[in-house]
Write a protein that holds these residues in place. Structure first.
Motif, short mmCIF file in Angstrom:
data_model
loop_
_atom_site.label_atom_id
_atom_site.label_comp_id
_atom_site.label_asym_id
_atom_site.label_seq_id
_atom_site.Cartn_x
_atom_site.Cartn_y
_atom_site.Cartn_z
N SER A 104 0.86 -1.18 0.00
CA SER A 104 0.00 0.00 0.00
C SER A 104 0.89 1.23 0.00
N THR A 105 0.32 2.38 -0.37
CA THR A 105 1.05 3.62 -0.14
C THR A 105 1.31 3.81 1.35
N ALA A 106 0.52 3.14 2.19
CA ALA A 106 0.75 3.17 3.64
C ALA A 106 2.03 2.45 4.02
N GLY A 107 2.62 1.73 3.08
CA GLY A 107 3.93 1.14 3.29
C GLY A 107 5.05 2.08 2.88
N ARG A 108 4.71 3.26 2.46
CA ARG A 108 5.67 4.31 2.10
C ARG A 108 5.52 5.54 3.00
N VAL A 109 4.26 5.86 3.37
CA VAL A 109 3.94 7.05 4.15
C VAL A 109 3.09 6.62 5.34
N ALA A 110 3.56 6.90 6.56
CA ALA A 110 2.81 6.55 7.77
C ALA A 110 1.99 7.75 8.22
N ASN A 111 0.69 7.55 8.31
CA ASN A 111 -0.21 8.63 8.68
C ASN A 111 -0.83 8.41 10.06
N PRO A 112 -1.29 9.46 10.73
CA PRO A 112 -1.98 9.29 12.00
C PRO A 112 -3.18 8.35 11.85
N ASN A 113 -3.44 7.59 12.87
CA ASN A 113 -4.54 6.62 12.94
C ASN A 113 -4.29 5.38 12.09
N ALA A 114 -3.11 5.29 11.47
CA ALA A 114 -2.79 4.13 10.64
C ALA A 114 -1.48 3.48 11.08
N ALA A 115 -1.14 3.63 12.34
CA ALA A 115 0.18 3.18 12.80
C ALA A 115 0.40 1.69 12.56
N ALA A 116 -0.54 0.88 13.00
CA ALA A 116 -0.34 -0.57 12.86
C ALA A 116 -0.52 -1.02 11.42
N TYR A 117 -1.48 -0.43 10.72
CA TYR A 117 -1.66 -0.79 9.31
C TYR A 117 -0.40 -0.46 8.52
N SER A 118 0.15 0.73 8.75
CA SER A 118 1.40 1.09 8.08
C SER A 118 2.52 0.15 8.48
N ALA A 119 2.55 -0.24 9.74
CA ALA A 119 3.58 -1.18 10.18
C ALA A 119 3.50 -2.48 9.39
N THR A 120 2.27 -2.95 9.13
CA THR A 120 2.14 -4.19 8.35
C THR A 120 2.60 -3.98 6.92
N LYS A 121 2.27 -2.84 6.34
CA LYS A 121 2.60 -2.63 4.92
C LYS A 121 4.07 -2.25 4.73
N PHE A 122 4.66 -1.49 5.65
CA PHE A 122 6.11 -1.31 5.61
C PHE A 122 6.77 -2.68 5.71
N GLY A 123 6.20 -3.55 6.56
CA GLY A 123 6.75 -4.90 6.71
C GLY A 123 6.68 -5.70 5.42
N VAL A 124 5.58 -5.58 4.69
CA VAL A 124 5.44 -6.31 3.42
C VAL A 124 6.47 -5.82 2.41
N VAL A 125 6.70 -4.50 2.36
CA VAL A 125 7.69 -3.96 1.43
C VAL A 125 9.08 -4.46 1.79
N ALA A 126 9.43 -4.42 3.08
CA ALA A 126 10.75 -4.88 3.51
C ALA A 126 10.92 -6.38 3.28
N PHE A 127 9.89 -7.15 3.61
CA PHE A 127 9.95 -8.59 3.39
C PHE A 127 10.16 -8.91 1.91
N SER A 128 9.46 -8.20 1.05
CA SER A 128 9.54 -8.46 -0.38
C SER A 128 10.95 -8.23 -0.91
N GLU A 129 11.58 -7.15 -0.46
CA GLU A 129 12.93 -6.86 -0.95
C GLU A 129 13.94 -7.87 -0.40
N ALA A 130 13.81 -8.22 0.87
CA ALA A 130 14.71 -9.23 1.43
C ALA A 130 14.52 -10.57 0.74
N LEU A 131 13.27 -10.93 0.47
CA LEU A 131 12.98 -12.18 -0.24
C LEU A 131 13.59 -12.17 -1.63
N ARG A 132 13.43 -11.06 -2.34
CA ARG A 132 14.00 -10.97 -3.69
C ARG A 132 15.49 -11.25 -3.67
#
Length: 210
Positions: A104-132
């Motif tokens: 999600s764009t929430a995996g690039r920009v963390a907004n108020p009220n989306a702390a945990a959701y952004s944490a999951t999507k930042f995690g998906v982006v990081a996982f994907s690059e490490a996996l690659r």
């Protein structure tokens, strides 16, 4: 939701496809791995895995329902990791495969009220690059798609009324992405020549600023 999967399968069969319906709660790691293995066994191989299941629970940190957030972490991150893990053995054996993770764009920009959701999507982006970086020598490609506002039922999951109302009002003021737009981005990634790996696709509605 088996009934929706079945309806989709009937549409696909009408187009000449031979779909297999496997319903599962992908927040359950064992279930996430089971459906991958059953699909692989049924078709003889698994060429493309698209990890798209997810929920979006938005609320202020101080008022957060940690049970909801735990479920979101289990589905958005651990379920995705579990299904990916299940697909790797076959892909490595064939030296071929493509894993597409929906962030999600929430995996690039963390907004108020989306702390945990952004944490999951930042995690998906990081996982994907490490996996690659772990699997590129096995000729396995990894792509992560990061959509902005999409007109789907995702916002229906929000349990915090004020946050939900504000987000719906914001989204309602723009021409939102459609599911087909995201599907076409996935199709583009997986249809590139074997020597091309599109690592990331960041996409927003034209009207979305952040």
């Amino acid at each position: 939701r088996h009934e929706r999967l079945q309806a989709l399968a009937e549409r696909l069969a009408g187009l000449g496809a031979e779909p297999l319906v496997l319903a599962a709660d992908l927040a359950d790691e064992a279930a996430a791995q089971r459906v991958v293995k059953e699909a692989e066994a049924h078709f003889g191989r698994l060429d493309i895995l698209v990890n798209n299941a997810g929920v979006m629970y938005l609320e202020p940190v101080a008022e957060a329902d940690l049970g909801r957030w735990r479920h979101m972490l289990e589905l958005n991150v651990l379920g995705l990791i579990a299904s990916t893990q299940a697909a790797l053995a076959g892909m490595r054996a064939r030296r071929d495969g493509h894993i597409v993770n929906i962030a999600s764009t929430a995996g690039r920009v963390a907004n108020p009220n989306a702390a945990a959701y952004s944490a999951t999507k930042f995690g998906v982006v990081a996982f994907s690059e490490a996996l690659r970086r772990e699997v590129y020598k096995d000729n396995i490609r990894v792509s992560v798609i990061e959509p902005g506002v999409v007109e789907t039922e995702l916002r229906d999951h929000i349990g915090h009324a004020a946050t939900k109302d504000a987000l719906n009002a914001w989204a309602g003021g723009m021409r939102q992405l459609q599911s087909q737009d995201v599907a076409e981005a996935i199709a583009f990634c997986v249809s590139r020549p074997p020597h091309v790996n599109v690592n990331e696709v960041l996409m927003r509605p034209t009207d979305q600023e952040r």
